[in-house]
Design an enzyme around this catalytic site. Structure first.
Site, PDB file in Angstrom:
ATOM      1  N   GLY A  22       3.049  -0.775   4.307  1.00  0.00           N
ATOM      2  CA  GLY A  22       2.801   0.476   3.506  1.00  0.00           C
ATOM      3  C   GLY A  22       4.148   0.791   3.751  1.00  0.00           C
ATOM      4  O   GLY A  22       4.893   0.721   2.769  1.00  0.00           O
ATOM      5  N   GLY A  23       5.082   1.203   4.172  1.00  0.00           N
ATOM      6  CA  GLY A  23       6.181   2.277   4.287  1.00  0.00           C
ATOM      7  C   GLY A  23       7.448   1.059   3.505  1.00  0.00           C
ATOM      8  O   GLY A  23       7.650   1.338   2.455  1.00  0.00           O
ATOM      9  N   ASN A  74       0.550  -1.364   0.097  1.00  0.00           N
ATOM     10  CA  ASN A  74      -0.475   0.215   0.285  1.00  0.00           C
ATOM     11  C   ASN A  74       1.097   1.468   0.124  1.00  0.00           C
ATOM     12  O   ASN A  74       1.735   1.308   1.160  1.00  0.00           O
ATOM     13  CB  ASN A  74      -0.475  -0.145   1.051  1.00  0.00           C
ATOM     14  N   TRP A  75       1.032   2.170  -1.610  1.00  0.00           N
ATOM     15  CA  TRP A  75       1.769   2.788  -1.578  1.00  0.00           C
ATOM     16  C   TRP A  75       1.498   4.477  -0.737  1.00  0.00           C
ATOM     17  O   TRP A  75       1.860   5.304  -0.261  1.00  0.00           O
ATOM     18  CB  TRP A  75       2.292   3.125  -2.532  1.00  0.00           C
ATOM     19  N   LYS A  76       0.102   4.548  -0.299  1.00  0.00           N
ATOM     20  CA  LYS A  76      -0.638   5.147   0.200  1.00  0.00           C
ATOM     21  C   LYS A  76       0.025   6.588  -0.754  1.00  0.00           C
ATOM     22  O   LYS A  76      -0.488   6.401  -2.100  1.00  0.00           O
ATOM     23  CB  LYS A  76      -0.307   6.181   1.138  1.00  0.00           C
ATOM     24  N   GLU A  86      -6.097   4.504   8.010  1.00  0.00           N
ATOM     25  CA  GLU A  86      -6.210   6.337   7.875  1.00  0.00           C
ATOM     26  C   GLU A  86      -7.362   6.875   7.372  1.00  0.00           C
ATOM     27  O   GLU A  86      -7.448   8.213   7.392  1.00  0.00           O
ATOM     28  CB  GLU A  86      -5.317   5.799   7.034  1.00  0.00           C
ATOM     29  N   SER A 139       3.384  -2.347  10.469  1.00  0.00           N
ATOM     30  CA  SER A 139       5.142  -2.131  10.556  1.00  0.00           C
ATOM     31  C   SER A 139       5.929  -3.821  10.262  1.00  0.00           C
ATOM     32  O   SER A 139       6.239  -4.174  11.423  1.00  0.00           O
ATOM     33  CB  SER A 139       5.498  -1.439  11.737  1.00  0.00           C
ATOM     34  N   GLY A 184       2.524   2.198  10.857  1.00  0.00           N
ATOM     35  CA  GLY A 184       4.090   3.379  10.361  1.00  0.00           C
ATOM     36  C   GLY A 184       4.622   3.872  12.169  1.00  0.00           C
ATOM     37  O   GLY A 184       4.953   4.438  11.539  1.00  0.00           O
ATOM     38  N   GLU A 241      -4.770  -4.898  11.149  1.00  0.00           N
ATOM     39  CA  GLU A 241      -4.373  -3.870  10.806  1.00  0.00           C
ATOM     40  C   GLU A 241      -4.688  -3.403  11.748  1.00  0.00           C
ATOM     41  O   GLU A 241      -5.469  -1.965  12.304  1.00  0.00           O
ATOM     42  CB  GLU A 241      -4.577  -3.416   9.596  1.00  0.00           C
ATOM     43  N   HIS A 262      -9.125   1.288   4.920  1.00  0.00           N
ATOM     44  CA  HIS A 262      -7.866   1.584   5.983  1.00  0.00           C
ATOM     45  C   HIS A 262      -8.867   2.285   6.496  1.00  0.00           C
ATOM     46  O   HIS A 262      -8.910   3.219   6.390  1.00  0.00           O
ATOM     47  CB  HIS A 262      -7.584   2.370   4.960  1.00  0.00           C
TER      48      HIS A 262
HETATM   49  C1  PEP Z   1      -0.474   0.321   6.097  1.00  0.00           C
HETATM   50  O1  PEP Z   1      -0.531   1.644   5.629  1.00  0.00           O
HETATM   51  O2  PEP Z   1      -1.498  -0.466   5.893  1.00  0.00           O
HETATM   52  C2  PEP Z   1       0.647  -0.445   6.535  1.00  0.00           C
HETATM   53  C3  PEP Z   1       0.371  -1.521   7.616  1.00  0.00           C
HETATM   54  O3  PEP Z   1       1.595   0.135   7.442  1.00  0.00           O
HETATM   55  P1  PEP Z   1       3.119   0.580   7.499  1.00  0.00           P
HETATM   56  O4  PEP Z   1       3.311  -0.858   6.929  1.00  0.00           O
HETATM   57  O5  PEP Z   1       4.024   1.405   7.178  1.00  0.00           O
HETATM   58  O6  PEP Z   1       2.651  -0.123   9.071  1.00  0.00           O
END
Ligand code: PEP
Length: 260
Positions: free
Chosen positions: A237-238, A12-14, A102, A216, A176, A170, A100
């Site tokens: 994500g990251g 997930n590049w956001k 966010e 993470s 993050g 999640e 999600h």
């Molecule tokens: C996400 O945004 O879905 C996520 C899991 O981010 P990260 O891996 O950066 O915690």
């Protein structure tokens, strides 16, 4: 899902990266990083939508497919800025992330999440439904949070439609932050989600649904989350923006799938 199911790895590049050329470089570098792999895992990237058509041109060799990070609850019409499910399907999108944290944080209610999920599943695309608690209390109230997010989103969804569903656990406190759920916590929640789904659809229905973990995930915790947490893959994500690390997580997942 059984352990032998093909793991699903979703990046997930956001709202990253800032330019198409940087996005293209990430995909090219992922391809390079995966050269020669035993391709046991399914790889999906959810980039910003304006990049999808160009990235698709680059994504051949490793069979990367593309997801959307969101969809409108409406089919079409006067909704400035929204993107509808038919538009996503027409550019080759196969999966859509729904709910999600966010977006939930930015005022998306359970009702809206449900409307979006129905839109995705009703159009026979796969919905990656995100559920997760904001924090963990010692009384275990977070189980109630997960159950109510699941039951609200899945009300009226039929057992046949479960083939279009992936659940992403999640925990918000892990997204993050660098603090992942432990493999044991992931395993406990995976079992709990299966129980909720079994209560709604029976065991056979529940076993049709992949349960992935997000929060993470990195190349130093992915193996344990798979081996001990028994999750069916990851929503990342990251680390998905770092081509080298993303490729390394995919290879870890390939190895796991091969020897599980
Ligand atoms: C996400 O945004 O879905 C996520 C899991 O981010 P990260 O891996 O950066 O915690």
């Amino acid at each position: 899902m059984t352990k032998r199911a093909k793991p699903l790895i979703v990046g997930n590049w956001k709202m990253n990266p800032a330019t198409l050329s940087r996005a293209e470089k990430i995909v090219v570098d992922i391809q390079k990083g995966l050269h020669g792999r035993v391709g046991a895992s399914e790889i999906v990237i959810a980039p910003p939508l304006p990049y999808v058509s160009d990235l698709k041109e680059l994504a051949g060799a490793q069979k990367i497919s593309f997801a959307a990070q969101d969809v409108s609850f409406a089919e079409s019409g006067a909704y400035t800025g929204e993107v509808g499910i038919s538009m996503l399907r027409s550019i080759g999108i196969k999966m859509v992330i729904v709910g999600h944290s966010e977006r939930r944080e930015g005022s998306e209610t359970d009702e809206m999440v449900k409307a979006k999920l129905d839109r995705v599943i009703g159009n026979k695309l796969t919905a990656i439904l995100c559920v997760g608690e904001k924090e963990r209390d010692r009384f275990g109230d977070y189980f109630t949070t997960i159950e109510s997010q699941l039951t609200a989103a899945l009300a009226d969804v039929s057992a046949q439609d479960l083939k279009h569903l992936v659940v992403a656990y999640e925990p918000v406190w892990a997204i993050g932050t660098g603090e992942n759920a432990t493999p044991e916590q992931a395993e406990e929640m995976r079992l709990f989600i299966h129980k909720v789904l079994s209560d709604m659809y029976g065991r056979a229905g529940s076993e049709m649904v992949k349960i992935v973990y997000g929060g993470s995930v990195h190349d130093d915790n992915a193996a344990d989350l798979l081996k001990i947490g028994h999750v069916d893959g990851f929503l990342i994500g990251g680390a998905s923006l770092d081509a080298k690390e993303f490729a390394s997580i995919i290879k870890i997942s390939d190895q796991y799938a091969k020897f599980a």
